[in-house]
Scaffold this motif. Structure first.
Motif, PDB file in Angstrom:
ATOM      1  N   GLN A  25     -15.316  13.607   8.260  1.00 56.77           N
ATOM      2  CA  GLN A  25     -13.983  13.296   7.917  1.00 56.77           C
ATOM      3  C   GLN A  25     -13.668  12.980   6.240  1.00 56.77           C
ATOM      4  OE1 GLN A  25     -11.788  15.938   8.558  1.00 56.77           O
ATOM      5  NE2 GLN A  25     -13.154  16.560  10.639  1.00 56.77           N
ATOM      6  N   SER A  26     -14.275  11.423   6.454  1.00 60.87           N
ATOM      7  CA  SER A  26     -13.703  10.582   5.157  1.00 60.87           C
ATOM      8  C   SER A  26     -14.956  10.102   4.801  1.00 60.87           C
ATOM      9  CB  SER A  26     -12.965   9.057   6.429  1.00 60.87           C
ATOM     10  OG  SER A  26     -13.655   8.612   7.057  1.00 60.87           O
ATOM     11  N   ALA A  27     -14.691   8.995   3.360  1.00 59.05           N
ATOM     12  CA  ALA A  27     -15.345   8.199   2.891  1.00 59.05           C
ATOM     13  C   ALA A  27     -16.114   7.165   4.106  1.00 59.05           C
ATOM     14  CB  ALA A  27     -14.841   7.382   1.782  1.00 59.05           C
ATOM     15  N   GLU A  28     -15.240   6.183   4.688  1.00 61.76           N
ATOM     16  CA  GLU A  28     -15.907   5.403   5.700  1.00 61.76           C
ATOM     17  C   GLU A  28     -16.466   6.012   6.094  1.00 61.76           C
ATOM     18  OE1 GLU A  28     -12.179   6.129   5.152  1.00 61.76           O
ATOM     19  OE2 GLU A  28     -11.699   4.555   4.215  1.00 61.76           O
TER      20      GLU A  28
ATOM     21  N   ARG B 245     -15.582   6.801  -5.310  1.00 65.57           N
ATOM     22  CA  ARG B 245     -16.144   8.222  -6.032  1.00 65.57           C
ATOM     23  C   ARG B 245     -16.590   9.011  -4.478  1.00 65.57           C
ATOM     24  NH1 ARG B 245     -21.493   6.356  -8.282  1.00 65.57           N
ATOM     25  NH2 ARG B 245     -21.651   8.636  -8.791  1.00 65.57           N
ATOM     26  N   ILE B 246     -16.738   8.381  -3.230  1.00 63.66           N
ATOM     27  CA  ILE B 246     -16.434   9.410  -2.142  1.00 63.66           C
ATOM     28  C   ILE B 246     -15.595  10.184  -1.886  1.00 63.66           C
ATOM     29  CG2 ILE B 246     -17.586   9.797   0.213  1.00 63.66           C
ATOM     30  CD1 ILE B 246     -19.598   7.756  -0.259  1.00 63.66           C
ATOM     31  N   VAL B 247     -14.895   9.148  -1.863  1.00 59.63           N
ATOM     32  CA  VAL B 247     -12.776  10.024  -1.762  1.00 59.63           C
ATOM     33  C   VAL B 247     -12.641  11.073  -2.229  1.00 59.63           C
ATOM     34  CG1 VAL B 247     -10.552   8.633  -1.130  1.00 59.63           C
ATOM     35  CG2 VAL B 247     -12.247   7.614  -0.596  1.00 59.63           C
ATOM     36  N   LYS B 248     -12.530  10.678  -3.859  1.00 59.43           N
ATOM     37  CA  LYS B 248     -12.779  11.132  -4.809  1.00 59.43           C
ATOM     38  C   LYS B 248     -13.419  12.732  -4.708  1.00 59.43           C
ATOM     39  CE  LYS B 248     -12.607  11.830 -10.499  1.00 59.43           C
ATOM     40  NZ  LYS B 248     -12.949  10.915 -11.508  1.00 59.43           N
ATOM     41  N   ALA B 249     -14.962  12.979  -4.626  1.00 65.30           N
ATOM     42  CA  ALA B 249     -15.659  13.523  -4.157  1.00 65.30           C
ATOM     43  C   ALA B 249     -15.279  14.532  -3.025  1.00 65.30           C
ATOM     44  CB  ALA B 249     -16.967  13.212  -4.037  1.00 65.30           C
ATOM     45  N   MET B 250     -15.205  13.797  -1.841  1.00 64.65           N
ATOM     46  CA  MET B 250     -14.277  14.971  -0.795  1.00 64.65           C
ATOM     47  C   MET B 250     -13.472  15.296  -1.043  1.00 64.65           C
ATOM     48  SD  MET B 250     -15.649  12.209   2.517  1.00 64.65           S
ATOM     49  CE  MET B 250     -15.137  12.958   3.662  1.00 64.65           C
ATOM     50  N   GLU B 251     -12.040  15.086  -1.984  1.00 61.10           N
ATOM     51  CA  GLU B 251     -11.104  15.463  -1.699  1.00 61.10           C
ATOM     52  C   GLU B 251     -11.603  16.934  -3.142  1.00 61.10           C
ATOM     53  OE1 GLU B 251      -8.741  11.623  -3.810  1.00 61.10           O
ATOM     54  OE2 GLU B 251      -8.143  11.378  -2.255  1.00 61.10           O
ATOM     55  N   SER B 252     -12.376  16.543  -4.154  1.00 61.23           N
ATOM     56  CA  SER B 252     -12.531  18.422  -5.128  1.00 61.23           C
ATOM     57  C   SER B 252     -13.308  18.914  -4.316  1.00 61.23           C
ATOM     58  CB  SER B 252     -13.605  17.235  -6.230  1.00 61.23           C
ATOM     59  OG  SER B 252     -13.708  18.127  -7.238  1.00 61.23           O
ATOM     60  N   PHE B 253     -13.869  18.576  -3.276  1.00 61.35           N
ATOM     61  CA  PHE B 253     -14.433  19.412  -2.211  1.00 61.35           C
ATOM     62  C   PHE B 253     -13.658  20.455  -1.996  1.00 61.35           C
ATOM     63  CE2 PHE B 253     -15.621  20.490   1.589  1.00 61.35           C
ATOM     64  CZ  PHE B 253     -16.815  21.843   1.795  1.00 61.35           C
ATOM     65  N   ARG B 254     -11.977  19.490  -0.822  1.00 55.62           N
ATOM     66  CA  ARG B 254     -11.326  20.535  -0.338  1.00 55.62           C
ATOM     67  C   ARG B 254     -10.231  20.780  -1.096  1.00 55.62           C
ATOM     68  NH1 ARG B 254     -11.060  14.682   3.189  1.00 55.62           N
ATOM     69  NH2 ARG B 254     -12.474  15.347   4.914  1.00 55.62           N
ATOM     70  N   SER B 255     -10.071  20.483  -2.245  1.00 50.72           N
ATOM     71  CA  SER B 255      -9.338  20.962  -2.924  1.00 50.72           C
ATOM     72  C   SER B 255      -9.995  22.377  -3.488  1.00 50.72           C
ATOM     73  CB  SER B 255      -9.086  20.410  -4.510  1.00 50.72           C
ATOM     74  OG  SER B 255      -9.554  20.104  -4.901  1.00 50.72           O
TER      75      SER B 255
ATOM     76  N   PRO C 177     -10.451  24.868   6.575  1.00 47.60           N
ATOM     77  CA  PRO C 177      -9.100  24.797   7.096  1.00 47.60           C
ATOM     78  C   PRO C 177      -8.694  23.592   5.583  1.00 47.60           C
ATOM     79  CG  PRO C 177      -9.953  24.278   8.406  1.00 47.60           C
ATOM     80  CD  PRO C 177     -11.228  25.221   7.788  1.00 47.60           C
ATOM     81  N   SER C 178      -7.734  23.828   4.794  1.00 49.09           N
ATOM     82  CA  SER C 178      -7.288  22.583   4.345  1.00 49.09           C
ATOM     83  C   SER C 178      -6.349  20.979   5.113  1.00 49.09           C
ATOM     84  CB  SER C 178      -6.223  23.308   3.350  1.00 49.09           C
ATOM     85  OG  SER C 178      -4.960  23.214   4.496  1.00 49.09           O
ATOM     86  N   ARG C 179      -7.625  20.036   4.231  1.00 47.49           N
ATOM     87  CA  ARG C 179      -6.733  18.734   4.347  1.00 47.49           C
ATOM     88  C   ARG C 179      -7.856  18.724   5.745  1.00 47.49           C
ATOM     89  NH1 ARG C 179      -6.282  16.819   0.410  1.00 47.49           N
ATOM     90  NH2 ARG C 179      -4.507  17.963  -1.680  1.00 47.49           N
ATOM     91  N   SER C 180      -7.897  19.782   6.538  1.00 48.02           N
ATOM     92  CA  SER C 180      -9.824  19.016   7.379  1.00 48.02           C
ATOM     93  C   SER C 180     -10.751  19.341   7.245  1.00 48.02           C
ATOM     94  CB  SER C 180      -8.083  19.139   9.069  1.00 48.02           C
ATOM     95  OG  SER C 180      -8.260  21.027   8.555  1.00 48.02           O
ATOM     96  N   ALA C 181     -11.348  19.667   6.279  1.00 50.68           N
ATOM     97  CA  ALA C 181     -12.750  20.192   5.731  1.00 50.68           C
ATOM     98  C   ALA C 181     -13.713  18.880   6.476  1.00 50.68           C
ATOM     99  CB  ALA C 181     -12.363  20.972   4.447  1.00 50.68           C
ATOM    100  N   ALA C 182     -13.879  19.112   6.903  1.00 50.21           N
ATOM    101  CA  ALA C 182     -15.642  18.049   7.067  1.00 50.21           C
ATOM    102  C   ALA C 182     -16.584  18.608   5.994  1.00 50.21           C
ATOM    103  CB  ALA C 182     -16.086  17.975   8.531  1.00 50.21           C
ATOM    104  N   VAL C 183     -17.665  17.438   5.663  1.00 46.89           N
ATOM    105  CA  VAL C 183     -18.421  17.315   4.852  1.00 46.89           C
ATOM    106  C   VAL C 183     -19.740  16.605   5.464  1.00 46.89           C
ATOM    107  CG1 VAL C 183     -16.731  17.203   3.079  1.00 46.89           C
ATOM    108  CG2 VAL C 183     -18.013  15.573   3.423  1.00 46.89           C
ATOM    109  N   PHE C 184     -20.300  17.839   5.214  1.00 47.19           N
ATOM    110  CA  PHE C 184     -21.965  17.228   5.406  1.00 47.19           C
ATOM    111  C   PHE C 184     -22.713  16.333   4.070  1.00 47.19           C
ATOM    112  CE2 PHE C 184     -21.690  20.816   7.984  1.00 47.19           C
ATOM    113  CZ  PHE C 184     -22.496  20.104   9.458  1.00 47.19           C
TER     114      PHE C 184
END
Length: 106
Positions: free
Chosen positions: A97-100, A9-19, A34-41
Motif C-alpha cells: 500500500q505504501s512506499a514504506e 520515486r516509489i511514492v510518485k510511481a504509486m500515485e501515478s499508477f493510482r491516478s 478502487p481509487s486511492r486504495s489500490a494496492a500494488v505488486f
C-alpha cells in the motif's frame, strides 16, 4: 540519502499508477481498481517481495486470522481450508500500500 530518494520515486510511481488505474468512483470491476486504495505488486531488480521476511510474517498473520475466523463462524478447518487460507494470504501479503512497505520488503 539514497533510500529517501528511492522512497520518493516509489511514492510518485504509486500515485501515478493510482491516478491512471482508478476511476473517479470506488466501483470495482475487472478493468479498474478502487481509487486511492489500490494496492500494488512490486519487484526491484535485486529481490522479490515474496522472499522478504516482512511479507512472510504478514502472510502468516493473515493465515491465522482467516483460520480463526473460519473456526469462530463454525466452519470446518481441514487441509483444503488451510491450503485456501495459505494461498489467499500469500497473495494478499504481497499487495503493498505504501512506499514504506515496498522498502521494508527489500
Amino acid at each position: 540519502d539514497l533510500l529517501l530518494n528511492l522512497q520518493k520515486r516509489i511514492v510518485k510511481a504509486m500515485e501515478s499508477f493510482r491516478s491512471v488505474a482508478s476511476p473517479e468512483s470506488d466501483e470495482k470491476d475487472e478493468a479498474h481498481l478502487p481509487s486511492r486504495s489500490a494496492a500494488v505488486f512490486t519487484k526491484l531488480s535485486s529481490r522479490s517481495p515474496k522472499d522478504s521476511t516482512m511479507c512472510r510474517a504478514r502472510a502468516l498473520e493473515l493465515v491465522k486470522i482467516k483460520l480463526l475466523s473460519l473456526r469462530e463462524s463454525g466452519g470446518k478447518i481441514d487441509s483444503n481450508a488451510v491450503k485456501a487460507a495459505i494461498m489467499a494470504s500469500t497473495i494478499e501479503s504481497l499487495k503493498l500500500q505504501s512506499a514504506e512497505e515496498v522498502l521494508e520488503c527489500f
